[in-house]
Design an enzyme around this catalytic site. Structure first.
Site, short mmCIF file in Angstrom:
data_model
loop_
_atom_site.label_atom_id
_atom_site.label_comp_id
_atom_site.label_asym_id
_atom_site.label_seq_id
_atom_site.Cartn_x
_atom_site.Cartn_y
_atom_site.Cartn_z
N THR A 76 0.88 -1.18 0.00
CA THR A 76 0.00 0.00 0.00
C THR A 76 0.92 1.23 0.00
O THR A 76 2.08 1.14 0.40
CB THR A 76 -0.89 0.04 1.26
OG1 THR A 76 -0.04 0.06 2.40
CG2 THR A 76 -1.80 -1.17 1.34
N GLU B 256 -5.54 -3.34 -1.66
CA GLU B 256 -6.07 -4.54 -1.00
C GLU B 256 -7.14 -5.25 -1.82
O GLU B 256 -7.55 -6.35 -1.49
CB GLU B 256 -6.67 -4.16 0.36
CG GLU B 256 -5.65 -3.73 1.42
CD GLU B 256 -5.35 -2.24 1.39
OE1 GLU B 256 -5.54 -1.60 0.33
OE2 GLU B 256 -4.92 -1.71 2.43
N LYS C 236 -16.53 16.67 10.60
CA LYS C 236 -17.75 16.65 11.41
C LYS C 236 -17.91 18.01 12.05
O LYS C 236 -17.20 18.36 12.99
CB LYS C 236 -17.67 15.55 12.47
CG LYS C 236 -19.04 15.21 13.01
CD LYS C 236 -19.02 13.91 13.80
CE LYS C 236 -20.44 13.41 13.99
NZ LYS C 236 -20.49 12.19 14.78
N TRP D 14 -21.98 15.52 9.42
CA TRP D 14 -20.89 15.15 8.54
C TRP D 14 -20.87 16.03 7.29
O TRP D 14 -21.92 16.34 6.73
CB TRP D 14 -21.03 13.69 8.08
CG TRP D 14 -20.86 12.70 9.18
CD1 TRP D 14 -21.82 11.89 9.70
CD2 TRP D 14 -19.67 12.40 9.89
NE1 TRP D 14 -21.29 11.10 10.69
CE2 TRP D 14 -19.97 11.39 10.82
CE3 TRP D 14 -18.36 12.89 9.84
CZ2 TRP D 14 -19.02 10.87 11.70
CZ3 TRP D 14 -17.42 12.36 10.71
CH2 TRP D 14 -17.75 11.37 11.62
P1 ADP Z 1 -3.61 4.33 -0.31
O1 ADP Z 1 -4.59 3.63 0.59
O2 ADP Z 1 -2.24 4.29 0.21
O3 ADP Z 1 -4.07 5.71 -0.79
P2 ADP Z 1 -4.65 2.90 -2.57
O4 ADP Z 1 -4.22 3.21 -3.93
O5 ADP Z 1 -4.88 1.50 -2.23
O6 ADP Z 1 -3.56 3.47 -1.65
O7 ADP Z 1 -5.93 3.78 -2.26
C1 ADP Z 1 -7.20 3.28 -2.01
C2 ADP Z 1 -8.12 4.39 -1.63
O8 ADP Z 1 -8.23 5.36 -2.68
C3 ADP Z 1 -9.54 3.96 -1.39
O9 ADP Z 1 -9.69 3.42 -0.10
C4 ADP Z 1 -10.31 5.26 -1.58
O10 ADP Z 1 -10.27 6.05 -0.42
C5 ADP Z 1 -9.53 5.96 -2.66
N1 ADP Z 1 -10.19 5.77 -3.96
C6 ADP Z 1 -9.92 4.85 -4.90
N2 ADP Z 1 -10.72 5.00 -5.98
C7 ADP Z 1 -11.54 6.05 -5.71
C8 ADP Z 1 -12.60 6.71 -6.43
N3 ADP Z 1 -12.97 6.35 -7.65
N4 ADP Z 1 -13.20 7.75 -5.81
C9 ADP Z 1 -12.84 8.15 -4.58
N5 ADP Z 1 -11.85 7.58 -3.87
C10 ADP Z 1 -11.20 6.54 -4.42
#
Ligand code: ADP
Length: 542
Positions: free
Chosen positions: A185, A331, A440, A445
């Site tokens: 990650t 993940e 918040k 929210w």
């Molecule tokens: P990191 O968790 O380190 O940023 P990731 O690339 O695994 O790395 O990121 C996953 C996160 O990115 C998701 O949990 C979400 O919050 C965000 N994310 C992914 N795709 C989208 C999307 N289309 N719109 C909004 N948020 C997104």
């Protein structure tokens, strides 16, 4: 009673063999870091994968289960590494080249990489930490110019490694549940965590994302892979393209908007992927300097952060190019949902259609989603009730590499995403925020994602990132950091509050604005809210 069906292992080798058997004539085009263009066919790549597999076993002593790192841009040799390493049962560990030295050192030692394949233009990043790397026995340099030198110990050149190797190999029989690849990650919340993909999860993910309800990729497409191969296996596209028979175009380090537009034109790209920041840059560059002819590009797939409505509208109206949104995480392999309109949506107004396309979309077959509210109950699928998004499925992580991180999983076997979302009656999921980014205010929210999307629709705004800041009366309140088009110095507070009042109620609208030159970004180009909060706390956000 068990079914009477063959136990045919779903492995990356079955993808490679299929791609070669059916689509050996399809192209892989690389725009290399030195600016040169390289083109060959799936059939050529197939032969070189076999040479690589032989070299890994015979010259480098790699055996089943060994970790082999890659530290490279998107290009043909990196595709060969995906298949060659996994093909012999070793694990292709793609290392993010944009992490800090400490994170890179941690990842390489934690994964116990035995060999690292590194692009010549990136060696300086590893030279700095090589003495700290405990398990690396040798480095193989890719795309090295003739006069190349390095202080890395025990180096070999990729082409020398492959030379003299046989193109014949009997692939070992692999169990489809064996590990095929690994990605960490990006460490937005602490140390990066390893996610170990299996052959089976890779096969199922790749074959699902090409379907017409999802990515809609076929042998008529030429696809530009903007998403780095060091980030979640380029969203599975290097595997998917062999199954769909789509030509692959790989830009390596040519990621400036102008360079990408040039590639889109020259290679007649029909589909592409990337994070919103990339597509925002391309859109702005195309507005400034519109192409003489309509591009062949039909669609771009966006994920990683929310796709702003204004970008969907702008690209389509000005250039006839569709934005498609997907959601996922390291993940989740990564793709979990994708948003497309269905025939029943045809009757909706343009605004209604846009609302749906701006959602993160419906789950792929083989993936299930649910929302758990603050009080631990299952949220109704009403498109309104917010809570934590949880996921399970055939390509969702079951535990992190070498870590017993129980807090990320529920007792009944779901993965907790840390995203706050809703799901509507048709199954369309919408991300409202990440848990830690939610604001918040006065007990209510506020979605920073919704505010950012709305602000970026303002014609004078290039980028907008909203964070929570402390407030005596309301506990928290939103602060918008704004980058203006052409970095003009204009104060727009009143205008922006009026602009937002069309879509938001009063308490949701930020009263605080900061005008900055650039929003800090993470290693994969997302707005780095942690960094923005730190700069704000230290009084450096100006
Ligand atoms: P990191 O968790 O380190 O940023 P990731 O690339 O695994 O790395 O990121 C996953 C996160 O990115 C998701 O949990 C979400 O919050 C965000 N994310 C992914 N795709 C989208 C999307 N289309 N719109 C909004 N948020 C997104």
């Amino acid at each position: 009673m068990e079914g009477l069906i063959m136990n045919y292992p779903l492995t990356t080798n079955t993808i490679l063999e299929y791609g070669n058997r059916v689509f050996h004539h399809k192209k892989i085009i690389s725009h290399l870091p030195d600016g040169t263009r390289h083109e060959y066919r799936f059939g050529d790549m197939y032969k070189r994968c076999k040479k690589l597999a032989n070299a890994l076993t015979q010259k480098l002593g790699i055996t089943k289960g060994d970790m082999v790192g890659t530290f490279a841009w998107n290009h043909a040799p990196h595709i060969e590494l995906y298949y060659g390493i996994s093909g012999i049962g070793a694990v292709c560990h793609t290392i993010n080249i944009r992490l800090s030295s400490q994170q890179t050192e941690f990842i390489i030692n934690n994964s116990e990489d035995k060999v690292i394949f590194v692009d010549a233009t990136l060696v300086s990043l590893l030279e700095k930490i090589t003495t700290l790397l405990e398990t690396v026995e040798c480095y193989v340099i890719i795309n090295a110019p003739k006069d190349f030198t390095t202080t890395l110990p025990n180096t070999l050149h990729y082409e020398d490694l492959l030379a003299d190797q046989s193109e014949d190999i009997e692939w070992p029989l692999l169990n489809e549940n064996d590990a095929s690849s690994m990605c960490y990650t990006s460490g937005t919340t602490g140390l990066p965590k390893g996610v170990l993909y299996s052959h089976r999860s890779t096969f199922l993910h790749a074959s699902n994302i090409l379907s017409p309800n999802a990515g809609n990729y076929s042998n008529r497409d030429t696809i530009l892979l903007v998403v780095p191969q060091f980030h979640v296996m380029a969203w599975g596209f290097p595997y998917m393209c062999l199954l769909s028979g789509s030509n692959m175009v790989l830009p390596s380090s040519n990621l400036q908007p102008e360079a990408i537009i040039k590639i889109l034109k020259e290679e007649k790209v029909t589909k592409a992927n990337g994070v919103p920041t990339i597509w925002l840059g391309i859109y702005q560059a195309m507005k400034k300097d519109p192409p003489n002819e309509k591009l062949a590009l039909e669609e771009y797939l966006v994920g990683g952060s929310a796709l702003p409505k204004s970008l969907i509208e702008g690209f389509e109206k000005d250039f006839g190019i569709k934005g498609v949104q997907a959601w996922g995480m390291t993940e989740t392999s990564p793709l979990g949902t994708l948003s497309r309109l269905q025939p029943k949506h045809e009757q909706l107004s343009d605004k209604g259609k846009l609302e749906i396309r701006a959602k993160q979309g419906i789950a792929f077959p083989g993936v299930e989603l649910r929302i758990i509210t603050d009080d631990g109950t299952l949220a109704p699928t009403d498109g309104k009730t917010m809570g934590e998004l949880q996921i399970k499925g055939a390509w969702t992580v079951s535990s992190y590499f070498k870590t017993n991180n129980h807090e990320s999983f529920t007792e009944d076997g779901w993965f907790k995403t840390g995203d706050v979302s809703t799901i509507d009656e048709d199954g369309y999921m919408e991300i409202k925020d990440r848990t830690k980014d939610l604001i918040k205010s006065g007990g209510e929210w506020i979605s920073s994602v919704a505010l950012e999307s709305a602000l970026m629709a303002h014609p004078k705004i290039k980028e907008a990132a909203v964070i929570a800041i402390p407030d005596e009366k309301w506990v928290e309140k939103p602060l918008a950091s704004i980058v203006l088009v052409n970095n003009e110095s204009e104060i727009l507070d009143e205008e922006l509050m009026g602009f937002l009042s069309r879509d938001f109620v009063k308490y949701q609208i930020p009263k605080d604005y900061i005008y900055i030159n650039e929003v800090p970004k993470t290693s994969v180009g997302k707005f780095d809210k942690k960094e923005i909060r730190r700069l704000f706390a230290e009084g450096k956000l100006t």
